[in-house]
Design a protein around this motif. Structure first.
Motif, PDB file in Angstrom:
ATOM      1  N   GLU A  39       0.839  -1.186   0.000  1.00  0.00           N
ATOM      2  CA  GLU A  39       0.000   0.000   0.000  1.00  0.00           C
ATOM      3  C   GLU A  39       0.885   1.252   0.000  1.00  0.00           C
ATOM      4  OE1 GLU A  39      -3.355   0.267  -0.071  1.00  0.00           O
ATOM      5  OE2 GLU A  39      -3.463  -1.917  -0.338  1.00  0.00           O
ATOM      6  N   PRO A  40       0.359   2.390  -0.456  1.00  0.00           N
ATOM      7  CA  PRO A  40       1.132   3.635  -0.361  1.00  0.00           C
ATOM      8  C   PRO A  40       1.515   3.922   1.089  1.00  0.00           C
ATOM      9  CG  PRO A  40      -0.791   3.939  -1.771  1.00  0.00           C
ATOM     10  CD  PRO A  40      -0.931   2.583  -1.145  1.00  0.00           C
ATOM     11  N   ASP A  41       2.726   4.413   1.274  1.00  0.00           N
ATOM     12  CA  ASP A  41       3.267   4.761   2.593  1.00  0.00           C
ATOM     13  C   ASP A  41       3.473   3.540   3.482  1.00  0.00           C
ATOM     14  OD1 ASP A  41       4.304   6.819   4.224  1.00  0.00           O
ATOM     15  OD2 ASP A  41       2.483   6.846   5.431  1.00  0.00           O
ATOM     16  N   SER A  42       3.680   2.372   2.863  1.00  0.00           N
ATOM     17  CA  SER A  42       3.996   1.167   3.634  1.00  0.00           C
ATOM     18  C   SER A  42       5.469   1.182   4.040  1.00  0.00           C
ATOM     19  CB  SER A  42       3.725  -0.098   2.799  1.00  0.00           C
ATOM     20  OG  SER A  42       2.359  -0.257   2.563  1.00  0.00           O
ATOM     21  N   ARG A  43       5.737   0.739   5.265  1.00  0.00           N
ATOM     22  CA  ARG A  43       7.110   0.692   5.760  1.00  0.00           C
ATOM     23  C   ARG A  43       7.806  -0.564   5.241  1.00  0.00           C
ATOM     24  NH1 ARG A  43       9.624  -0.649  11.041  1.00  0.00           N
ATOM     25  NH2 ARG A  43      11.439   0.718  11.332  1.00  0.00           N
ATOM     26  N   LEU A  44       9.012  -0.377   4.716  1.00  0.00           N
ATOM     27  CA  LEU A  44       9.835  -1.480   4.215  1.00  0.00           C
ATOM     28  C   LEU A  44      11.085  -1.566   5.079  1.00  0.00           C
ATOM     29  CD1 LEU A  44       9.693  -0.574   0.397  1.00  0.00           C
ATOM     30  CD2 LEU A  44       8.199  -2.164   1.629  1.00  0.00           C
ATOM     31  N   THR A  45      11.270  -2.665   5.773  1.00  0.00           N
ATOM     32  CA  THR A  45      12.427  -2.809   6.647  1.00  0.00           C
ATOM     33  C   THR A  45      13.449  -3.757   6.038  1.00  0.00           C
ATOM     34  OG1 THR A  45      11.498  -4.675   7.889  1.00  0.00           O
ATOM     35  CG2 THR A  45      10.962  -2.447   8.667  1.00  0.00           C
ATOM     36  N   GLU A  46      14.710  -3.514   6.361  1.00  0.00           N
ATOM     37  CA  GLU A  46      15.778  -4.359   5.844  1.00  0.00           C
ATOM     38  C   GLU A  46      15.586  -5.816   6.244  1.00  0.00           C
ATOM     39  OE1 GLU A  46      19.618  -3.000   6.912  1.00  0.00           O
ATOM     40  OE2 GLU A  46      19.435  -1.083   5.866  1.00  0.00           O
ATOM     41  N   SER A  47      15.205  -6.059   7.501  1.00  0.00           N
ATOM     42  CA  SER A  47      15.093  -7.441   7.976  1.00  0.00           C
ATOM     43  C   SER A  47      14.025  -8.202   7.205  1.00  0.00           C
ATOM     44  CB  SER A  47      14.773  -7.456   9.475  1.00  0.00           C
ATOM     45  OG  SER A  47      13.574  -6.751   9.745  1.00  0.00           O
ATOM     46  N   GLU A  48      12.887  -7.569   6.946  1.00  0.00           N
ATOM     47  CA  GLU A  48      11.825  -8.244   6.202  1.00  0.00           C
ATOM     48  C   GLU A  48      12.221  -8.471   4.752  1.00  0.00           C
ATOM     49  OE1 GLU A  48       8.611  -5.565   6.783  1.00  0.00           O
ATOM     50  OE2 GLU A  48       8.071  -6.355   8.763  1.00  0.00           O
ATOM     51  N   LEU A  49      12.886  -7.482   4.159  1.00  0.00           N
ATOM     52  CA  LEU A  49      13.243  -7.589   2.750  1.00  0.00           C
ATOM     53  C   LEU A  49      14.357  -8.601   2.501  1.00  0.00           C
ATOM     54  CD1 LEU A  49      13.058  -3.825   1.714  1.00  0.00           C
ATOM     55  CD2 LEU A  49      11.434  -5.649   1.144  1.00  0.00           C
ATOM     56  N   THR A  50      15.286  -8.731   3.444  1.00  0.00           N
ATOM     57  CA  THR A  50      16.337  -9.735   3.254  1.00  0.00           C
ATOM     58  C   THR A  50      15.737 -11.137   3.207  1.00  0.00           C
ATOM     59  OG1 THR A  50      16.713  -9.767   5.652  1.00  0.00           O
ATOM     60  CG2 THR A  50      18.170  -8.391   4.319  1.00  0.00           C
ATOM     61  N   VAL A  55      18.413 -11.979  -0.023  1.00  0.00           N
ATOM     62  CA  VAL A  55      19.694 -11.322  -0.265  1.00  0.00           C
ATOM     63  C   VAL A  55      20.180 -10.720   1.047  1.00  0.00           C
ATOM     64  CG1 VAL A  55      19.312 -10.820  -2.721  1.00  0.00           C
ATOM     65  CG2 VAL A  55      18.489  -9.218  -0.978  1.00  0.00           C
ATOM     66  N   SER A  56      21.401 -10.214   1.046  1.00  0.00           N
ATOM     67  CA  SER A  56      22.004  -9.668   2.262  1.00  0.00           C
ATOM     68  C   SER A  56      21.471  -8.263   2.558  1.00  0.00           C
ATOM     69  CB  SER A  56      23.519  -9.599   2.094  1.00  0.00           C
ATOM     70  OG  SER A  56      23.855  -8.614   1.126  1.00  0.00           O
ATOM     71  N   ARG A  57      21.738  -7.810   3.786  1.00  0.00           N
ATOM     72  CA  ARG A  57      21.323  -6.453   4.164  1.00  0.00           C
ATOM     73  C   ARG A  57      22.050  -5.409   3.328  1.00  0.00           C
ATOM     74  NH1 ARG A  57      18.840  -5.248   9.528  1.00  0.00           N
ATOM     75  NH2 ARG A  57      18.007  -7.212  10.308  1.00  0.00           N
ATOM     76  N   GLY A  58      23.307  -5.665   3.013  1.00  0.00           N
ATOM     77  CA  GLY A  58      24.041  -4.726   2.173  1.00  0.00           C
ATOM     78  C   GLY A  58      23.396  -4.563   0.810  1.00  0.00           C
ATOM     79  N   THR A  59      22.940  -5.692   0.258  1.00  0.00           N
ATOM     80  CA  THR A  59      22.247  -5.631  -1.031  1.00  0.00           C
ATOM     81  C   THR A  59      20.955  -4.836  -0.913  1.00  0.00           C
ATOM     82  OG1 THR A  59      23.183  -7.730  -1.788  1.00  0.00           O
ATOM     83  CG2 THR A  59      21.124  -7.027  -2.816  1.00  0.00           C
ATOM     84  N   ILE A  60      20.203  -5.082   0.151  1.00  0.00           N
ATOM     85  CA  ILE A  60      18.946  -4.362   0.350  1.00  0.00           C
ATOM     86  C   ILE A  60      19.199  -2.866   0.480  1.00  0.00           C
ATOM     87  CG2 ILE A  60      17.054  -3.954   1.969  1.00  0.00           C
ATOM     88  CD1 ILE A  60      16.675  -6.379   0.147  1.00  0.00           C
ATOM     89  N   ALA A  81      12.516   2.161   4.832  1.00  0.00           N
ATOM     90  CA  ALA A  81      12.003   3.083   3.821  1.00  0.00           C
ATOM     91  C   ALA A  81      10.488   2.933   3.781  1.00  0.00           C
ATOM     92  CB  ALA A  81      12.620   2.767   2.460  1.00  0.00           C
ATOM     93  N   ARG A  82       9.854   3.857   3.094  1.00  0.00           N
ATOM     94  CA  ARG A  82       8.418   3.769   2.897  1.00  0.00           C
ATOM     95  C   ARG A  82       8.110   3.919   1.413  1.00  0.00           C
ATOM     96  NH1 ARG A  82       5.058   3.790   7.179  1.00  0.00           N
ATOM     97  NH2 ARG A  82       5.966   4.273   9.223  1.00  0.00           N
ATOM     98  N   THR A  83       7.109   3.185   0.969  1.00  0.00           N
ATOM     99  CA  THR A  83       6.665   3.357  -0.407  1.00  0.00           C
ATOM    100  C   THR A  83       6.070   4.745  -0.553  1.00  0.00           C
ATOM    101  OG1 THR A  83       4.558   2.314   0.181  1.00  0.00           O
ATOM    102  CG2 THR A  83       6.248   0.911  -0.821  1.00  0.00           C
ATOM    103  N   ARG A  84       6.195   5.293  -1.753  1.00  0.00           N
ATOM    104  CA  ARG A  84       5.763   6.666  -1.967  1.00  0.00           C
ATOM    105  C   ARG A  84       4.252   6.812  -1.860  1.00  0.00           C
ATOM    106  NH1 ARG A  84       8.384  10.395  -5.167  1.00  0.00           N
ATOM    107  NH2 ARG A  84       6.476  11.608  -4.894  1.00  0.00           N
ATOM    108  N   SER A  85       3.840   7.955  -1.363  1.00  0.00           N
ATOM    109  CA  SER A  85       2.450   8.369  -1.461  1.00  0.00           C
ATOM    110  C   SER A  85       2.460   9.782  -2.029  1.00  0.00           C
ATOM    111  CB  SER A  85       1.750   8.329  -0.102  1.00  0.00           C
ATOM    112  OG  SER A  85       2.360   9.226   0.796  1.00  0.00           O
ATOM    113  N   PHE A  86       1.366  10.191  -2.642  1.00  0.00           N
ATOM    114  CA  PHE A  86       1.335  11.435  -3.396  1.00  0.00           C
ATOM    115  C   PHE A  86       0.165  12.298  -2.960  1.00  0.00           C
ATOM    116  CE2 PHE A  86       3.184   8.067  -5.881  1.00  0.00           C
ATOM    117  CZ  PHE A  86       4.328   8.627  -6.419  1.00  0.00           C
ATOM    118  N   SER A  87       0.421  13.589  -2.824  1.00  0.00           N
ATOM    119  CA  SER A  87      -0.679  14.517  -2.612  1.00  0.00           C
ATOM    120  C   SER A  87      -1.494  14.600  -3.899  1.00  0.00           C
ATOM    121  CB  SER A  87      -0.136  15.900  -2.251  1.00  0.00           C
ATOM    122  OG  SER A  87       0.490  16.490  -3.386  1.00  0.00           O
TER     123      SER A  87
END
Length: 231
Positions: A39-50, A55-60, A81-87
């Motif tokens: 969803e827009p403005d979703s939080r993306l964390t390194e631990s979840e994405l690895t 892939v490694s945290r460095g890659t993320i 990071a967060r996915t973009r949201s737009f006014s």
């Protein structure tokens, strides 16, 4: 998302394996964002994405830095990071820019489309009618994207294509679409057919006008409501 074989953090491939893993992770995460997985403005964390992308945290970190530079995410200080949201104003500017550029691409396609290009676009329009039914929205959206990609390819205008591809309009469309609508807009296929007819007859002015009309109609179907400025 199906991950490429050999992208796990413990894979020690050849000298280019690190670059390959980073590139694959970038394309995988970008595709997930563009598909509406987040969803827009979703939080993306390194631990979840690895874990998700294997892939490694460095890659993320490298992937998130690139996506932030391109505007797909906004970076945060705590390694997330967060996915973009737009006014609304940002969304309208992006969609207006898209309309100008894609109209120019449609005009070029009318000048340069081959019989093969036209056959592909014709087949896509035919398939669109099959999904003008309740529950057909997602498949129709895939065909809609395919048609616009076919117009871009037929235009054979690399600079315009690069600019269009750099816009973030797919994220805007996801954020502001009517989530309750299950069936594509009734007039949408006819709008695509009007673009196609102008390309078939090699009429650049008509192709540009048809594309502008289509994108304007698509924009009006979004839930973009302006807030009147305060006195």
């Amino acid at each position: 998302m199906v991950l490429a074989t050999g992208t796990g953090p413990g894979n020690d491939g050849g000298p280019d394996s690190g670059a390959n893993r980073t590139s694959q992770a970038y394309h995988d995460l970008r595709a997930l964002i563009l598909s509406g997985h987040y969803e827009p403005d979703s939080r993306l964390t390194e631990s979840e994405l690895t874990t998700q992308l294997q892939v490694s945290r460095g890659t993320i970190r490298s992937v998130l830095a690139r996506l932030a530079q391109e505007g797909y995410v906004t970076a945060e200080a705590n390694r997330s990071a967060r996915t973009r949201s737009f006014s609304v104003d940002e969304a309208v500017e992006i969609l207006e820019t898209r309309a100008v550029m894609e109209a120019a691409l449609a005009a070029k396609a009318a000048e340069r489309a081959t019989d093969t290009d036209i056959a592909a676009m014709t087949e896509t329009c035919k398939r669109m009618w099959d999904w003008q039914v309740p529950g057909g929205r997602e498949e129709y959206a895939n065909l809609n994207r395919r048609f616009h990609e076919q117009v871009k390819r037929a235009a054979r205008q690399a600079t315009l294509t690069r600019f269009v591809d750099s816009l973030l309009y797919p994220l805007v469309m996801q954020q502001y679409r009517d989530a309750d609508r299950e069936q594509p807009r009734t007039d949408s296929v006819r709008e695509h057919e009007a673009i196609l007819a102008a390309i078939v007859t090699h009429n650049p002015e008509a192709a540009a006008a048809a594309m502008r009309h289509h994108l304007s109609s698509a924009r009006r179907a979004l839930q973009l409501k302006f807030t009147p400025p305060a006195d």
